[in-house]
Scaffold this motif. Structure first.
Motif, PDB file in Angstrom:
ATOM      1  N   LYS A  27      21.165 -19.167  27.195  1.00 29.21           N
ATOM      2  CA  LYS A  27      21.632 -19.011  27.769  1.00 29.21           C
ATOM      3  C   LYS A  27      23.170 -20.110  27.414  1.00 29.21           C
ATOM      4  CE  LYS A  27      21.521 -22.860  31.248  1.00 29.21           C
ATOM      5  NZ  LYS A  27      22.040 -23.233  32.983  1.00 29.21           N
ATOM      6  N   TYR A  28      22.334 -20.559  26.092  1.00 24.94           N
ATOM      7  CA  TYR A  28      23.618 -21.651  25.489  1.00 24.94           C
ATOM      8  C   TYR A  28      23.487 -20.990  23.940  1.00 24.94           C
ATOM      9  CZ  TYR A  28      22.039 -25.221  29.346  1.00 24.94           C
ATOM     10  OH  TYR A  28      22.357 -25.442  30.998  1.00 24.94           O
ATOM     11  N   GLY A  29      22.885 -19.678  23.871  1.00 24.37           N
ATOM     12  CA  GLY A  29      22.762 -19.365  22.507  1.00 24.37           C
ATOM     13  C   GLY A  29      21.963 -19.229  21.748  1.00 24.37           C
ATOM     14  N   PRO A  30      22.048 -18.861  20.525  1.00 23.75           N
ATOM     15  CA  PRO A  30      22.570 -19.165  19.562  1.00 23.75           C
ATOM     16  C   PRO A  30      23.825 -17.397  19.810  1.00 23.75           C
ATOM     17  CG  PRO A  30      20.434 -18.222  17.801  1.00 23.75           C
ATOM     18  CD  PRO A  30      19.903 -18.791  19.889  1.00 23.75           C
ATOM     19  N   PHE A  31      25.159 -17.902  19.375  1.00 26.28           N
ATOM     20  CA  PHE A  31      25.782 -16.789  19.478  1.00 26.28           C
ATOM     21  C   PHE A  31      26.579 -16.648  18.268  1.00 26.28           C
ATOM     22  CE2 PHE A  31      26.478 -19.151  23.705  1.00 26.28           C
ATOM     23  CZ  PHE A  31      25.673 -18.352  24.436  1.00 26.28           C
ATOM     24  N   ASP A  75      20.299 -25.630  13.332  1.00 34.18           N
ATOM     25  CA  ASP A  75      19.275 -25.126  14.935  1.00 34.18           C
ATOM     26  C   ASP A  75      18.848 -26.590  15.526  1.00 34.18           C
ATOM     27  OD1 ASP A  75      18.398 -22.662  13.754  1.00 34.18           O
ATOM     28  OD2 ASP A  75      18.842 -23.840  11.875  1.00 34.18           O
ATOM     29  N   GLU A  76      19.032 -27.711  15.264  1.00 33.43           N
ATOM     30  CA  GLU A  76      18.081 -28.651  15.637  1.00 33.43           C
ATOM     31  C   GLU A  76      19.570 -29.367  16.220  1.00 33.43           C
ATOM     32  OE1 GLU A  76      16.679 -32.135  13.182  1.00 33.43           O
ATOM     33  OE2 GLU A  76      15.031 -30.763  11.962  1.00 33.43           O
ATOM     34  N   ARG A  77      20.778 -29.726  15.576  1.00 35.38           N
ATOM     35  CA  ARG A  77      21.895 -30.298  15.944  1.00 35.38           C
ATOM     36  C   ARG A  77      22.208 -28.973  17.118  1.00 35.38           C
ATOM     37  NH1 ARG A  77      25.243 -33.022  11.043  1.00 35.38           N
ATOM     38  NH2 ARG A  77      23.310 -34.411  10.732  1.00 35.38           N
ATOM     39  N   SER A  78      21.593 -27.972  18.025  1.00 41.77           N
ATOM     40  CA  SER A  78      22.266 -27.502  18.402  1.00 41.77           C
ATOM     41  C   SER A  78      21.947 -28.162  20.214  1.00 41.77           C
ATOM     42  CB  SER A  78      21.592 -25.824  18.660  1.00 41.77           C
ATOM     43  OG  SER A  78      20.073 -25.926  18.661  1.00 41.77           O
ATOM     44  N   PHE A  79      21.073 -28.373  19.929  1.00 44.20           N
ATOM     45  CA  PHE A  79      20.037 -29.512  21.320  1.00 44.20           C
ATOM     46  C   PHE A  79      21.776 -30.065  22.327  1.00 44.20           C
ATOM     47  CE2 PHE A  79      16.550 -27.475  20.045  1.00 44.20           C
ATOM     48  CZ  PHE A  79      15.949 -27.695  21.234  1.00 44.20           C
ATOM     49  N   LEU A 138      38.020 -17.845  19.943  1.00 45.63           N
ATOM     50  CA  LEU A 138      36.356 -17.160  20.402  1.00 45.63           C
ATOM     51  C   LEU A 138      36.752 -17.498  22.123  1.00 45.63           C
ATOM     52  CD1 LEU A 138      33.568 -17.755  19.565  1.00 45.63           C
ATOM     53  CD2 LEU A 138      34.007 -20.213  20.205  1.00 45.63           C
ATOM     54  N   LYS A 139      35.647 -15.905  22.713  1.00 44.96           N
ATOM     55  CA  LYS A 139      35.480 -16.136  23.693  1.00 44.96           C
ATOM     56  C   LYS A 139      34.181 -16.193  23.894  1.00 44.96           C
ATOM     57  CE  LYS A 139      40.082 -13.952  23.940  1.00 44.96           C
ATOM     58  NZ  LYS A 139      41.185 -15.038  24.931  1.00 44.96           N
ATOM     59  N   LEU A 140      34.402 -17.194  24.717  1.00 47.30           N
ATOM     60  CA  LEU A 140      32.560 -17.078  25.198  1.00 47.30           C
ATOM     61  C   LEU A 140      32.120 -15.840  25.734  1.00 47.30           C
ATOM     62  CD1 LEU A 140      33.357 -21.010  25.522  1.00 47.30           C
ATOM     63  CD2 LEU A 140      32.280 -20.186  23.977  1.00 47.30           C
ATOM     64  N   PRO A 141      30.826 -16.342  25.600  1.00 49.53           N
ATOM     65  CA  PRO A 141      30.266 -15.292  26.468  1.00 49.53           C
ATOM     66  C   PRO A 141      29.320 -15.522  27.371  1.00 49.53           C
ATOM     67  CG  PRO A 141      28.989 -15.481  24.156  1.00 49.53           C
ATOM     68  CD  PRO A 141      30.351 -16.073  24.493  1.00 49.53           C
ATOM     69  N   ASN A 142      29.521 -16.789  27.853  1.00 51.31           N
ATOM     70  CA  ASN A 142      28.197 -17.685  29.055  1.00 51.31           C
ATOM     71  C   ASN A 142      29.824 -18.207  30.030  1.00 51.31           C
ATOM     72  OD1 ASN A 142      29.240 -19.665  27.452  1.00 51.31           O
ATOM     73  ND2 ASN A 142      27.180 -20.738  27.304  1.00 51.31           N
ATOM     74  N   LEU A 143      30.719 -17.843  30.034  1.00 49.63           N
ATOM     75  CA  LEU A 143      31.387 -18.754  30.833  1.00 49.63           C
ATOM     76  C   LEU A 143      32.148 -17.134  31.613  1.00 49.63           C
ATOM     77  CD1 LEU A 143      33.365 -20.936  31.035  1.00 49.63           C
ATOM     78  CD2 LEU A 143      35.279 -20.288  29.737  1.00 49.63           C
ATOM     79  N   ASP A 144      32.119 -16.949  32.410  1.00 48.63           N
ATOM     80  CA  ASP A 144      32.862 -16.148  33.522  1.00 48.63           C
ATOM     81  C   ASP A 144      34.816 -16.273  34.169  1.00 48.63           C
ATOM     82  OD1 ASP A 144      32.597 -18.091  35.407  1.00 48.63           O
ATOM     83  OD2 ASP A 144      30.264 -17.071  36.648  1.00 48.63           O
ATOM     84  N   ILE A 145      34.972 -16.836  33.869  1.00 49.03           N
ATOM     85  CA  ILE A 145      35.966 -17.191  34.277  1.00 49.03           C
ATOM     86  C   ILE A 145      37.327 -17.359  32.584  1.00 49.03           C
ATOM     87  CG2 ILE A 145      35.723 -17.990  35.859  1.00 49.03           C
ATOM     88  CD1 ILE A 145      36.837 -20.618  35.500  1.00 49.03           C
ATOM     89  N   GLU A 146      38.398 -17.356  32.826  1.00 47.14           N
ATOM     90  CA  GLU A 146      39.202 -17.151  31.678  1.00 47.14           C
ATOM     91  C   GLU A 146      39.483 -18.200  31.067  1.00 47.14           C
ATOM     92  OE1 GLU A 146      41.518 -15.408  28.611  1.00 47.14           O
ATOM     93  OE2 GLU A 146      40.204 -14.232  30.226  1.00 47.14           O
ATOM     94  N   LEU A 147      39.509 -18.784  29.737  1.00 51.66           N
ATOM     95  CA  LEU A 147      39.429 -19.659  29.343  1.00 51.66           C
ATOM     96  C   LEU A 147      40.719 -19.991  29.260  1.00 51.66           C
ATOM     97  CD1 LEU A 147      38.606 -23.089  28.857  1.00 51.66           C
ATOM     98  CD2 LEU A 147      37.817 -21.714  26.383  1.00 51.66           C
TER      99      LEU A 147
END
Length: 257
Positions: A27-31, A75-79, A138-147
């Motif tokens: 759910k956090y990616g990668p995107f 990859d490592e810094r994705s955490f 950027l439009k975040l795919p894991n955000l269900d409200i408008e930013l």
């Protein structure tokens, strides 16, 4: 050196081993974001720019904390989106944390090779424009409200070392969309031969360590500046760099041994 930078270094080492046994939840990616190869050309070609995002804590009005991973595959810094001072701050402020990969590192490749022609877009100007593009498009795919767009949504750009440079320069170059920057250990004054970087070590390191460093440098310089090819070849071979033809390449090489 700041505590944040030291903690980031320690965390990076921990995450290196963590990635071998754990996997960041999907759910956090990668995107992937369609990023222009050249922001300053009429050519509309794009590449897939990789990033990760944690929107778990977000509520309306919260900030976005944006981190460019700098000169390494991310990859490592994705955490960092779940385990870092940035993630803690995002939770405290009901915000979002994003880790974006730097162009030409990891999977974020604007070209199929590293030819001189391809690397023409590997520069600070393009990297800053990449960050600006993330902020504005950027439009975040894991955000269900408008930013809401910036500056209504406050963007805080984080970074350490070169990544810290980018953070500071973003605040300077794009103040209309960057609310704040948190650069750590960031040598923001560009210099071709930045010997001053090592001055704190030379001035404040233990005497016996500094003397040992001086002795090694003197020894290596004595060999490299000689015209005797056998000692030069033997020296390069000792450091696993026998394939380097030019001595200045060897002297500048970052060795992992």
């Amino acid at each position: 050196m700041s505590p944040y930078f030291l903690n980031s270094k320690i965390l990076s080492q921990q995450l290196s081993s963590q990635t071998t046994k754990d996997k960041l939840p999907e759910k956090y990616g990668p995107f992937y974001f369609d990023q222009p190869v050249d922001h300053f050309s009429s050519d509309t070609t794009t590449f897939k720019h990789r990033y990760w995002a944690n929107t778990d804590a977000y509520t309306a009005g919260g900030p976005v904390i944006l981190y460019n991973a700098g000169e390494v595959a991310a990859d490592e810094r994705s955490f960092y989106v779940i385990n870092s001072s940035m993630a803690e701050l995002a939770r405290e402020l009901n915000g979002i944390v994003i880790v974006m990969e730097h162009r030409f590192y990891g999977e974020s490749m604007p070209a199929l090779n590293y030819s001189a022609k391809s690397l023409a877009t590997l520069n600070t100007k393009q990297a800053l424009a990449d960050i600006a593009s993330f902020i504005t498009d950027l439009k975040l795919p894991n955000l269900d409200i408008e930013l809401p767009s910036a500056p209504e949504t406050k963007y805080i750009v984080y970074g350490g070392s070169y990544s810290g440079n980018l953070a500071a320069w973003m605040r300077q170059k794009y103040p209309q969309i960057v609310f704040a920057a948190i650069p750590s250990s960031a040598p923001v004054q560009m210099s071709y031969n930045f010997y001053q970087y090592f001055d704190p070590i030379r001035r404040y390191g233990p005497d016996h360590c500094i003397q040992a460093i001086h002795s090694v440098i003197t020894y290596v310089d004595h060999i490299l500046f000689s015209s005797l090819q056998h000692p030069i070849s033997a020296l390069k071979n000792k450091f696993g760099a026998a394939d380097l033809e030019h001595n200045d390449d060897f002297a500048e090489r970052k060795l992992n041994q």
